[in-house]
Design an enzyme around this catalytic site. Sequence first.
Site, mmCIF file in Angstrom:
data_model
loop_
_atom_site.group_PDB
_atom_site.id
_atom_site.type_symbol
_atom_site.label_atom_id
_atom_site.label_comp_id
_atom_site.label_asym_id
_atom_site.label_seq_id
_atom_site.Cartn_x
_atom_site.Cartn_y
_atom_site.Cartn_z
ATOM 1 N N GLY A 184 -3.651 -2.112 -10.930
ATOM 2 C CA GLY A 184 -3.574 -3.304 -10.188
ATOM 3 C C GLY A 184 -4.084 -3.006 -8.858
ATOM 4 O O GLY A 184 -4.405 -4.317 -7.784
ATOM 5 N N TRP A 229 -7.901 -3.037 -8.310
ATOM 6 C CA TRP A 229 -8.960 -3.977 -8.429
ATOM 7 C C TRP A 229 -8.151 -4.753 -6.698
ATOM 8 O O TRP A 229 -9.241 -5.398 -6.540
ATOM 9 C CB TRP A 229 -7.614 -5.023 -9.594
ATOM 10 C CG TRP A 229 -7.569 -6.561 -9.417
ATOM 11 C CD1 TRP A 229 -9.010 -7.146 -10.422
ATOM 12 C CD2 TRP A 229 -7.592 -7.414 -8.948
ATOM 13 N NE1 TRP A 229 -9.011 -8.280 -9.955
ATOM 14 C CE2 TRP A 229 -8.217 -8.701 -8.679
ATOM 15 C CE3 TRP A 229 -6.393 -8.145 -7.467
ATOM 16 C CZ2 TRP A 229 -8.259 -10.328 -8.393
ATOM 17 C CZ3 TRP A 229 -6.171 -9.107 -7.234
ATOM 18 C CH2 TRP A 229 -6.991 -10.179 -6.902
ATOM 19 N N HIS A 230 -7.309 -4.549 -5.913
ATOM 20 C CA HIS A 230 -7.402 -4.780 -4.830
ATOM 21 C C HIS A 230 -8.350 -4.432 -4.139
ATOM 22 O O HIS A 230 -9.130 -5.047 -2.587
ATOM 23 C CB HIS A 230 -5.775 -4.836 -4.636
ATOM 24 C CG HIS A 230 -4.993 -6.539 -4.774
ATOM 25 N ND1 HIS A 230 -4.045 -5.597 -5.361
ATOM 26 C CD2 HIS A 230 -4.726 -7.218 -4.308
ATOM 27 C CE1 HIS A 230 -3.377 -6.244 -6.125
ATOM 28 N NE2 HIS A 230 -3.482 -7.061 -5.566
ATOM 29 N N GLY A 231 -8.987 -3.162 -4.108
ATOM 30 C CA GLY A 231 -10.041 -2.828 -3.297
ATOM 31 C C GLY A 231 -10.197 -1.559 -3.767
ATOM 32 O O GLY A 231 -9.587 -0.748 -4.268
ATOM 33 N N PHE A 245 -10.419 -9.590 -2.163
ATOM 34 C CA PHE A 245 -10.440 -8.548 -2.656
ATOM 35 C C PHE A 245 -11.578 -9.850 -4.141
ATOM 36 O O PHE A 245 -11.225 -8.872 -5.076
ATOM 37 C CB PHE A 245 -8.947 -9.103 -3.674
ATOM 38 C CG PHE A 245 -8.103 -8.452 -2.350
ATOM 39 C CD1 PHE A 245 -8.433 -7.429 -1.693
ATOM 40 C CD2 PHE A 245 -7.061 -8.616 -2.027
ATOM 41 C CE1 PHE A 245 -7.653 -6.568 -0.671
ATOM 42 C CE2 PHE A 245 -6.314 -8.278 -0.674
ATOM 43 C CZ PHE A 245 -6.335 -7.433 -0.054
#
Lengths: 491, 98
Positions: A338, A341-343, A491
Amino acid sequence: MLFPTTVFAVFFLIVCYTHWALTERPKTRKVFLLAASLFFYGYWSWTFALMLLASACINHGMAVMIDALQDHRLRRRVMIGTVGFNLGILALFKYTGFLYKQLFTPLAVPLCHWLGATEHLVEMQERVLPFIDQIVLPVGISFYTFQALSYVVDVYWRKVEIARSTLDFANYLAFFPQLVAGPIVRASDLLPQMGVFPGRETGIDTGRAAILILGGLFKKMVVANWLAENLADPVFAQPDAFASGADILIGIYAYAIQIYCDFSAYSDIAIGCAILMGFHFPINFNAPYFGVTLQDFWRRWHISLSTWLRDYLYIPLGGSRAGASRTWCNLLLTFVLGGLWHGAAWTFVLWGAFHGGYLALERVVRRACGLSEKPAEHPHRVLAFLGRIWIFHVVCFSWILFRSPDLTACGEMVRGLGRWEVAPTLWTARALLVLLVGFSLQGLDGDRMQGVWRRFNALPVIAQGALAAVALTIILALGPVGVAPFIYFQF
Amino acid sequence: MDVQIEEKEGAGASPRHSSVPRALFFVGVFYGVMLILNGVSMRESAALLEYGWQRDALCRLNRPCEAVSRSTRAFLFREELRKTVGRWLNTAHAKEGE
């Protein structure tokens, strides 16, 4: 195209009126909505819009194949192939640089040195690095990729009916209010609405739409922008420039409120615009900083992502069914992914690991204290208050990892928190007022404002429109000049 | 991760929803009043854009709004707010603290 701009205002007016004017021509209406969504996305880059369209065609084609196949093994292979394809595209745009620079190069340099092939490595670097540096991350790719994945997997699990046509699926994937920064609306929620568009008989909750859009604009244009410009950005940019730990602390508080106001604003405006067009999205934020445990926080923060991770990653991994240690591993893995997923950065990996680790710890502590793993519906008031303060600070600590550009900057922030000899300069009445207002805006989340929506709906239409326009004018007058992009666009 | 969505169906369940024509009328009134109140500022913002077709189109589009806004003096509402509360809020924050 950014929401709080004149261009979007003109675009939305044309799209909203045309969408309702075409109720007698369903097919034209669908084509028009898709064209409008692609125009919205193509305003950044037409290449990205074509990529989105290609993604819609490929994913729908594969979903049709999965739906038609009878052989279970073959279905599974096609599903895994489609998931791999989507993740591969995401990885190409988002993680190539990170994987090459942070994982491949540190391993390859000593290996090539040992093999005496350093020259070949340098040659390869000269060829590959310019290509990597040219990769531009398409805005919102993480959001629509997750939507496409949810559709393909749900079709495989037979949880959702296949879309009637590629046009319906493309409209689901590209629907402009939620395209760029969510919420990640599931196929089961939006696809049926894309199959049969809302008709003239649809009831529109103008009160809710107006409060969501205006509240969102206030959150973004006044609170988030002010906090970013005056507190969060200066502190995170140069923590060493602030001699007092109290200044670092207010910078962290400011970022916590800024990211909430910024991201929930986008969701609110998206939901409000969708309502005016007759569509319904589930809520994405529900007063996250009122969470009494971290688990509770994650039930309230970016709900569409946390439930996505739960349903498509945590539960398939085994969830909490396979013993305590396996549950902790699953939590950690889910949150690390997770975070990624943001970066593509170690700071996001650590941010995810921190949340996963804390959630595992929370489970252990609750079990040791003989408490149920889920927080009580109505906890004791004092305990709930203390829990909220504690969790707010835990989350604030994690935002240091999230916001810092690298681990060195993160360390500087933490070290800065230890300096308390000098008087702070950022703790002003104005800063505290904006922080307090930003925190209180959580009161707009969920259905807490239902009474206001009702009263607004009861007003004559002219009064509704005039009131909303006056409120918007006040927001525009209070906000700083210019519009900063939303944080979650990256993102 | 026992995250559980509380799909607040109440979030769309206000009893007095508007009909589509009523909602569209609301949108129209909102845009109309908004243009009257903000015509001057919108024209000024458009003029700040990079030179090109978008700037030209927005400037042309905003010209009548600006004229109405000036003739009704409705733009003064935003101007006064910006000069008072807006200026107080947006002047450099650090100076106050130093």
